[in-house]
Motif scaffolding. Structure first.
Motif, mmCIF file in Angstrom:
data_model
loop_
_atom_site.group_PDB
_atom_site.id
_atom_site.type_symbol
_atom_site.label_atom_id
_atom_site.label_comp_id
_atom_site.label_asym_id
_atom_site.label_seq_id
_atom_site.Cartn_x
_atom_site.Cartn_y
_atom_site.Cartn_z
ATOM 1 N N SER A 71 0.765 -1.425 0.049
ATOM 2 C CA SER A 71 0.244 0.328 0.005
ATOM 3 C C SER A 71 1.124 1.845 -0.383
ATOM 4 O O SER A 71 1.829 1.268 0.623
ATOM 5 C CB SER A 71 -0.789 0.277 0.475
ATOM 6 N N TYR B 199 0.307 5.250 0.397
ATOM 7 C CA TYR B 199 -0.786 6.975 0.617
ATOM 8 C C TYR B 199 -0.079 8.314 0.714
ATOM 9 O O TYR B 199 1.581 8.259 0.180
ATOM 10 C CB TYR B 199 -1.385 7.188 1.795
ATOM 11 N N GLN C 247 -4.808 6.898 -2.136
ATOM 12 C CA GLN C 247 -4.524 5.760 -1.675
ATOM 13 C C GLN C 247 -4.176 4.118 -2.256
ATOM 14 O O GLN C 247 -5.155 4.149 -3.517
ATOM 15 C CB GLN C 247 -5.141 4.751 -0.483
ATOM 16 N N TYR D 3 -3.340 0.131 -3.186
ATOM 17 C CA TYR D 3 -3.085 -1.225 -2.723
ATOM 18 C C TYR D 3 -2.793 -1.647 -4.188
ATOM 19 O O TYR D 3 -3.489 -2.434 -5.028
ATOM 20 C CB TYR D 3 -4.140 -1.651 -2.460
ATOM 21 N N ARG E 108 -7.504 2.517 -4.103
ATOM 22 C CA ARG E 108 -8.083 1.532 -2.906
ATOM 23 C C ARG E 108 -8.682 3.124 -2.246
ATOM 24 O O ARG E 108 -10.210 2.925 -1.731
ATOM 25 C CB ARG E 108 -7.386 1.420 -1.838
ATOM 26 N N GLN F 230 -3.982 -3.249 3.685
ATOM 27 C CA GLN F 230 -4.549 -1.608 3.207
ATOM 28 C C GLN F 230 -5.713 -2.175 4.533
ATOM 29 O O GLN F 230 -6.764 -1.313 4.940
ATOM 30 C CB GLN F 230 -5.790 -2.472 2.351
#
Lengths: 114, 114
Positions: free
Chosen positions: A31, A33, A48, A50, A55, A97
């Motif tokens: 993941s 961000y 975000q 993933y 996501r 996640q």
């Protein structure tokens, strides 16, 4: 050192231009961000990814876009830049996640739009 | 929507004195709570986190935090502050319904007097 790398460290550009910020997550993290830290808005979640898929999305402007590549690094593209886009942009990564997972932050890219 | 409030923008404390930073959150379910520290020019480092169980959580650098559901608070404490604790501290809540998005408070800047 969190293991998350971001390039460049600093970026100075003019209004109307386009820039790309790059992030390499910690080894094994799937993941990624993106967060924006500005004086007036504080720390805000942008988006975000993933394992290559988007996501979650936060307060990300339509002029901004991101992607995560097969090698898991991510890029944040900022276009038609405005003075108000000047901020510190952080990338973070986590193994998966799940909300319980720790996010490890990179040192950030400081963007100045003149 | 979830939110986090850190009522104190600045706190000045003498070296060796105790420190308490306040954090109040708004979240509909059991929150996942975090404290991060940002030293000047650095990224964010996780101090501690709360997911469930014991409401008193121990973290790194001698910090601890207590989760109080009745008060919607997650205050950070340190018994004896060192000059190296001068930094900005952020409380955050994780959102289970939006990937692993973190919502941050506005931060508290801690100044340490010799």
């Amino acid at each position: 050192d969190s293991g998350v790398t971001q390039t460049p460290k600093h970026l100075i550009t003019a209004t109307g231009q386009r820039v790309t910020l790059r992030c390499s997550p910690r080894s094994g993290d799937l993941s990624v961000y993106w967060y924006q830290q500005s004086l007036d808005q504080g720390l805000q979640f942008l988006i975000q990814y993933y394992n290559g898929e988007e996501r979650a999305k936060g307060n990300i402007l339509e002029r901004f876009s991101a992607q995560q590549f097969p090698d898991l690094h991510s890029e944040l593209n900022l276009s038609s830049l405005e003075l108000g886009d000047s901020a510190l942009y952080f990338c973070a990564s986590s193994v998966g996640q799940d909300s319980q997972e720790t996010q490890y932050f990179g040192p950030g890219t400081r963007l100045l739009v003149l | 929507a979830q939110s986090v409030t850190q009522p104190d923008i600045h706190i000045t404390v003498s070296e060796g004195a105790s420190l308490e930073l306040r954090c109040n959150y708004s979240y509909g379910a059991t929150p996942y709570l975090f404290w991060y520290v940002q030293s000047p020019g650095q990224g964010l480092q996780l101090l501690l986190k709360y997911f469930s169980g014991d409401t008193l959580v121990q973290g790194i650098k001698g910090f601890e935090a207590e989760f109080k559901r009745s008060q919607s608070s997650f205050n950070l404490r340190k018994p004896s502050v060192h000059w190296s604790d001068a930094a900005e501290y952020f409380c955050a809540v994780g959102d289970l319904n939006a990937g692993n998005k973190l919502t941050f408070g506005g931060g508290t800047r801690v100044l340490v007097k010799p």
